[in-house]
Design a protein around this motif. Structure first.
Motif, PDB file in Angstrom:
ATOM      1  N   CYS A   1      12.582  61.907  13.786  1.00 36.43           N
ATOM      2  CA  CYS A   1      12.202  62.748  14.597  1.00 36.43           C
ATOM      3  C   CYS A   1      11.482  63.597  13.730  1.00 36.43           C
ATOM      4  O   CYS A   1      10.340  64.409  14.562  1.00 36.43           O
ATOM      5  CB  CYS A   1      13.372  63.581  15.065  1.00 36.43           C
ATOM      6  SG  CYS A   1      14.453  62.341  16.233  1.00 36.43           S
TER       7      CYS A   1
ATOM      8  N   VAL B   1      17.963  65.216  21.408  1.00 34.86           N
ATOM      9  CA  VAL B   1      17.339  63.970  21.571  1.00 34.86           C
ATOM     10  C   VAL B   1      17.784  63.149  22.831  1.00 34.86           C
ATOM     11  O   VAL B   1      18.847  63.396  23.105  1.00 34.86           O
ATOM     12  CB  VAL B   1      17.607  63.038  20.069  1.00 34.86           C
ATOM     13  CG1 VAL B   1      16.999  61.654  20.309  1.00 34.86           C
ATOM     14  CG2 VAL B   1      16.801  63.753  18.971  1.00 34.86           C
TER      15      VAL B   1
ATOM     16  N   GLY C   1      17.612  65.137  12.548  1.00 33.76           N
ATOM     17  CA  GLY C   1      16.097  64.620  12.716  1.00 33.76           C
ATOM     18  C   GLY C   1      15.693  63.816  11.840  1.00 33.76           C
ATOM     19  O   GLY C   1      14.945  62.608  12.117  1.00 33.76           O
TER      20      GLY C   1
ATOM     21  N   VAL D   1      13.134  57.020  16.174  1.00 34.36           N
ATOM     22  CA  VAL D   1      12.753  57.047  17.707  1.00 34.36           C
ATOM     23  C   VAL D   1      12.358  55.624  17.915  1.00 34.36           C
ATOM     24  O   VAL D   1      12.095  54.839  17.071  1.00 34.36           O
ATOM     25  CB  VAL D   1      11.605  58.193  17.679  1.00 34.36           C
ATOM     26  CG1 VAL D   1      11.994  59.401  17.255  1.00 34.36           C
ATOM     27  CG2 VAL D   1      10.276  57.771  16.999  1.00 34.36           C
TER      28      VAL D   1
ATOM     29  N   ILE E   1      12.194  64.392  22.103  1.00 34.83           N
ATOM     30  CA  ILE E   1      12.875  65.375  20.903  1.00 34.83           C
ATOM     31  C   ILE E   1      12.371  66.646  21.442  1.00 34.83           C
ATOM     32  O   ILE E   1      11.375  66.937  22.008  1.00 34.83           O
ATOM     33  CB  ILE E   1      11.933  64.940  19.710  1.00 34.83           C
ATOM     34  CG1 ILE E   1      12.134  63.498  19.281  1.00 34.83           C
ATOM     35  CG2 ILE E   1      12.410  65.892  18.484  1.00 34.83           C
ATOM     36  CD1 ILE E   1      11.207  63.318  18.152  1.00 34.83           C
TER      37      ILE E   1
END
Length: 135
Positions: free
Chosen positions: A20, A53, A71, A76, A82
């Motif tokens: 993230c 998220v 993060g 991802v 996000i």
């Protein structure tokens, strides 16, 4: 092309394995972090990079997690959304993602991340670490 959304902004990530923090950087959004570095082992111990998220389900529904996550440790994939503590500074010309009602009960997008980062910073200021993790 796989797409991730950062504060409602679509970001194409190609075939890269990104977390993230990295995707937010591609979107021009800074996520504060102390212990994460691209060349180091993921630790997530400083807790400064907490973000909200969510992912799109097979039914096409955006399902946001109810808790913030680090993060730097959260990878991802196509469709990931996000939300950072900077959500209120997002490009308002972009349409908002279809956040589910249960997620919005906890406050506006970005509020959880902003509060979590402020709490972490307050704890760090009150009792600074002897040295940063991984250093």
């Amino acid at each position: 092309m796989p797409t991730v959304y950062v504060n409602d902004k679509p970001v194409e990530i190609g075939n890269h394995k990104l977390n993230c923090v990295q995707v937010a950087e591609l979107a021009g959004v800074f996520v504060p972090h102390y212990c994460w570095h691209e060349g180091a082992i993921r630790r997530g111990s400083c807790r400064m990079c907490l973000v909200e998220v969510g992912d799109v389900t097979k039914d096409g529904v955006l399902l946001m997690q109810q808790k913030v996550v680090p993060g730097c440790q959260t990878l991802v994939r196509d469709g990931t959304t996000i939300v950072t503590g900077e959500y209120d500074k997002r490009d308002k010309s972009l349409p908002p993602r279809p956040y589910d009602a249960n997620f919005l009960k906890g406050g506006a997008p970005g509020e959880r991340a902003k509060k979590a980062q402020a709490d972490t910073l307050e704890g760090t200021a009150a009792e600074p670490p002897a040295r940063l993790p991984g250093v």
